[in-house]
Design an enzyme around this catalytic site. Structure first.
Site, PDB file in Angstrom:
ATOM      1  N   TYR A  53       0.842  -1.204   0.000  1.00  0.00           N
ATOM      2  CA  TYR A  53       0.000   0.000   0.000  1.00  0.00           C
ATOM      3  C   TYR A  53       0.870   1.245   0.000  1.00  0.00           C
ATOM      4  O   TYR A  53       1.852   1.314   0.739  1.00  0.00           O
ATOM      5  CB  TYR A  53      -0.926   0.016   1.219  1.00  0.00           C
ATOM      6  CG  TYR A  53      -2.315  -0.465   0.855  1.00  0.00           C
ATOM      7  CD1 TYR A  53      -3.032   0.182  -0.147  1.00  0.00           C
ATOM      8  CD2 TYR A  53      -2.884  -1.561   1.485  1.00  0.00           C
ATOM      9  CE1 TYR A  53      -4.291  -0.266  -0.513  1.00  0.00           C
ATOM     10  CE2 TYR A  53      -4.150  -2.006   1.123  1.00  0.00           C
ATOM     11  CZ  TYR A  53      -4.848  -1.344   0.127  1.00  0.00           C
ATOM     12  OH  TYR A  53      -6.091  -1.780  -0.241  1.00  0.00           O
ATOM     13  N   GLU A  55      -0.594   4.780  -0.493  1.00  0.00           N
ATOM     14  CA  GLU A  55      -1.397   5.986  -0.704  1.00  0.00           C
ATOM     15  C   GLU A  55      -0.526   7.235  -0.568  1.00  0.00           C
ATOM     16  O   GLU A  55       0.313   7.308   0.340  1.00  0.00           O
ATOM     17  CB  GLU A  55      -2.537   6.074   0.329  1.00  0.00           C
ATOM     18  CG  GLU A  55      -3.820   5.468  -0.176  1.00  0.00           C
ATOM     19  CD  GLU A  55      -4.114   4.137   0.465  1.00  0.00           C
ATOM     20  OE1 GLU A  55      -3.131   3.432   0.803  1.00  0.00           O
ATOM     21  OE2 GLU A  55      -5.307   3.818   0.612  1.00  0.00           O
ATOM     22  N   ASP A 199      -6.598  13.470 -25.308  1.00  0.00           N
ATOM     23  CA  ASP A 199      -6.610  12.049 -24.933  1.00  0.00           C
ATOM     24  C   ASP A 199      -5.947  11.299 -26.088  1.00  0.00           C
ATOM     25  O   ASP A 199      -6.569  11.011 -27.119  1.00  0.00           O
ATOM     26  CB  ASP A 199      -8.067  11.596 -24.735  1.00  0.00           C
ATOM     27  CG  ASP A 199      -8.181  10.112 -24.421  1.00  0.00           C
ATOM     28  OD1 ASP A 199      -7.192   9.380 -24.613  1.00  0.00           O
ATOM     29  OD2 ASP A 199      -9.269   9.680 -24.009  1.00  0.00           O
ATOM     30  N   THR A 225      -3.534   6.037 -22.261  1.00  0.00           N
ATOM     31  CA  THR A 225      -3.382   4.688 -21.725  1.00  0.00           C
ATOM     32  C   THR A 225      -1.995   4.216 -22.151  1.00  0.00           C
ATOM     33  O   THR A 225      -1.361   4.806 -23.031  1.00  0.00           O
ATOM     34  CB  THR A 225      -4.473   3.741 -22.260  1.00  0.00           C
ATOM     35  OG1 THR A 225      -4.512   3.809 -23.680  1.00  0.00           O
ATOM     36  CG2 THR A 225      -5.829   4.099 -21.692  1.00  0.00           C
ATOM     37  N   LYS A 228      -1.793   0.521 -25.495  1.00  0.00           N
ATOM     38  CA  LYS A 228      -2.189   0.460 -26.913  1.00  0.00           C
ATOM     39  C   LYS A 228      -0.927   0.618 -27.765  1.00  0.00           C
ATOM     40  O   LYS A 228      -0.097  -0.291 -27.742  1.00  0.00           O
ATOM     41  CB  LYS A 228      -3.247   1.526 -27.192  1.00  0.00           C
ATOM     42  CG  LYS A 228      -4.538   1.284 -26.374  1.00  0.00           C
ATOM     43  CD  LYS A 228      -5.632   2.260 -26.734  1.00  0.00           C
ATOM     44  CE  LYS A 228      -6.932   1.946 -26.005  1.00  0.00           C
ATOM     45  NZ  LYS A 228      -7.145   2.775 -24.806  1.00  0.00           N
ATOM     46  N   ARG A 234      -1.428  -2.695 -19.025  1.00  0.00           N
ATOM     47  CA  ARG A 234      -2.814  -2.207 -19.121  1.00  0.00           C
ATOM     48  C   ARG A 234      -3.041  -1.126 -18.073  1.00  0.00           C
ATOM     49  O   ARG A 234      -3.379  -1.422 -16.919  1.00  0.00           O
ATOM     50  CB  ARG A 234      -3.731  -3.402 -18.863  1.00  0.00           C
ATOM     51  CG  ARG A 234      -5.171  -3.173 -19.099  1.00  0.00           C
ATOM     52  CD  ARG A 234      -5.381  -2.954 -20.576  1.00  0.00           C
ATOM     53  NE  ARG A 234      -6.785  -2.868 -20.855  1.00  0.00           N
ATOM     54  CZ  ARG A 234      -7.518  -3.879 -21.274  1.00  0.00           C
ATOM     55  NH1 ARG A 234      -6.983  -5.065 -21.470  1.00  0.00           N
ATOM     56  NH2 ARG A 234      -8.796  -3.707 -21.504  1.00  0.00           N
TER      57      ARG A 234
HETATM   58  N1  DSN Z   1     -11.856   0.204 -25.199  1.00  0.00           N
HETATM   59  C1  DSN Z   1     -10.845   1.025 -25.812  1.00  0.00           C
HETATM   60  C2  DSN Z   1     -10.750   0.759 -27.271  1.00  0.00           C
HETATM   61  O1  DSN Z   1     -10.927  -0.379 -27.657  1.00  0.00           O
HETATM   62  O2  DSN Z   1     -10.469   1.658 -28.033  1.00  0.00           O
HETATM   63  C3  DSN Z   1     -11.043   2.456 -25.513  1.00  0.00           C
HETATM   64  O3  DSN Z   1     -11.246   2.607 -24.155  1.00  0.00           O
END
Ligand code: DSN
Length: 417
Positions: A53, A55, A199, A225, A228, A234
């Site tokens: 933990y 925090e 984003d 994110t 990707k 993830r």
């Molecule tokens: N679920 C993602 C995608 O497939 O683009 C976006 O959050």
């Protein structure tokens, strides 16, 4: 070695993990938001860091015993700032959606007006869709693409911004095959005194290879994110200009999250180091070359694509001209081992659950080392399957192509439980 205890203690789960490893090894992942991260990233995720933990933030924790965790999180922060030329980085967000909600919490008040891209024209749920908290808490007005070009029209967006005077404009998308001109969006934001949120989750890797405009110095806040086109774990991060740093940190902890997932933060640090290498730029550039070749092949084969092609890592096939829904098309491909997803397309005649598009892209195939030659083969067989749905001979042909490519371009070669 690493999976031995799991195999012994829980053979049921171990067997299912093995099946998923085999599915990824023996199939072609073309869902544009998925990728194959490195074994180093996987190893960092599966560590005892998950037990701790922490925090708070480095040197400001609510628990003792964080001397090594602090060093790991600080490394992740420093690497993220350097990689993206950011003044501040928060590496604690668990995923993209909560990260966007934390940004809104930090910079808006409930009821504030915000502009974001419509979900059914490429935007994300958290960009103001009414079923999402973003659309319920804030007064989103949504922009889309032109019906004729199926692309964003900056003049239309400027007009909308002048009329609506939003406090924030959200840019970025999950199903838009073209680029976001952040410099132009900055100008629009300056004209109406709005905050610019970028984003970049989908095309982040392309920003690093300069195949897509970089968000800084134009955006005030950037969310991405990390799994990707960045090919990490993830998870997600937020990058900001200094003036928003405090508000963003407060909105993540204690605003929306408790203890950060330090195993994921370590894995993010590993992926930032990987993405800083020159090889990563070559990889990201190849994603775009591959996507362009794939799109050209589809067009030569007579398929129709949203906006007529792609400038990034993804494209959308229109299934209605083939007499199919997106579900029928994507499921036929999945039967033969090509994974894509059904998706709405601009001005879709179907529904969100039964849309008429297939979304697909090249990040994961490029991670396996595939290049333009393989894209031509894949483009031709996909077109053949979509034009001849329920034809067993063609399904067999698809399976043979997939098997051949997977053998030639292996992924997670040594991985087995
Ligand atoms: N679920 C993602 C995608 O497939 O683009 C976006 O959050």
């Amino acid at each position: 070695m690493i999976y031995q205890s799991l195999k012994k203690q829980d053979p049921e789960i171990a067997e299912l993990i093995q099946k998923e490893i085999d599915r990824q090894k023996n199939g072609l992942v073309m869902i544009p938001s998925e990728n194959h991260c490195s074994v180093a990233v996987l190893e960092a995720m599966g560590t005892v860091l998950s037990n701790k933990y922490a925090e708070g933030y480095p040197q400001k924790r609510y628990y003792t015993g964080n001397q090594y965790i602090d060093q790991i999180e600080q490394l992740a922060i420093d690497r993220a700032k350097k990689l993206f030329s950011a003044e501040h980085a928060n590496v604690q967000p668990n995923a993209g959606s909560p990260a966007n909600l934390a940004i809104y919490l930090a910079l808006l008040k409930p009821g504030d007006k915000v502009m974001g891209m419509k979900l059914d024209q490429g935007g994300h749920l958290t960009h103001g869709h009414p079923v999402n908290l973003s659309g319920q808490l804030y007064n989103f007005v949504q922009y889309g693409v032109r019906k004729d070009t199926e692309q964003i029209d900056l003049d239309e967006i400027r007009e909308m911004a002048k009329k609506e005077k939003p406090k924030m404009i959200v840019t970025g998308a999950t199903a838009y095959p073209r680029i976001f001109d952040f410099k132009a969006f900055r100008k629009i934001c300056d004209e109406v005194d709005a905050i610019l949120l970028a984003d970049i989750s989908h095309f982040v890797g392309l920003c690093l290879s300069d195949d897509h405009p970089k968000p800084f110095p134009f955006a005030d806040v950037v969310m991405t994110t990390t799994h990707k086109t960045l090919r990490g774990p993830r998870s997600a991060i937020i990058l900001t200009k200094k003036e928003y740093a405090k508000a963003i940190d407060k909105a993540i902890f204690p605003g929306t999250q408790g203890g950060p997932l330090e195993n994921m933060i370590a894995a993010k640090a590993v992926c930032f180091a990987e993405a800083a290498k020159p090889e990563f730029k070559t990889y990201a550039h190849q994603i775009v070359l591959n996507a362009k070749t794939l799109a050209e092949t589809f067009i030569q084969e007579g398929l129709e694509l949203v906006s007529g092609g792609t400038d990034n890592h993804l494209m959308l096939i229109k299934c209605a001209p083939l007499g199919l829904t997106g579900r029928q098309g994507s499921e036929a491909l999945a039967q033969g081992g090509i994974y894509t997803n059904r998706n709405t397309i601009p001005y879709d005649t179907g529904t969100a659950f039964e849309p008429t598009g297939i979304r697909l892209g090249t990040p994961a195939l490029t991670s396996r080392g595939m290049k333009e030659g393989q894209m031509k083969i894949i483009g031709k067989i996909i077109a053949k399957v979509l034009k001849n749905i329920n034809n067993d001979n063609i399904l067999k042909e698809l399976k043979d192509v997939v098997a051949q490519l997977c053998q030639e371009f292996p992924v997670y070669k040594e991985m087995t439980i």
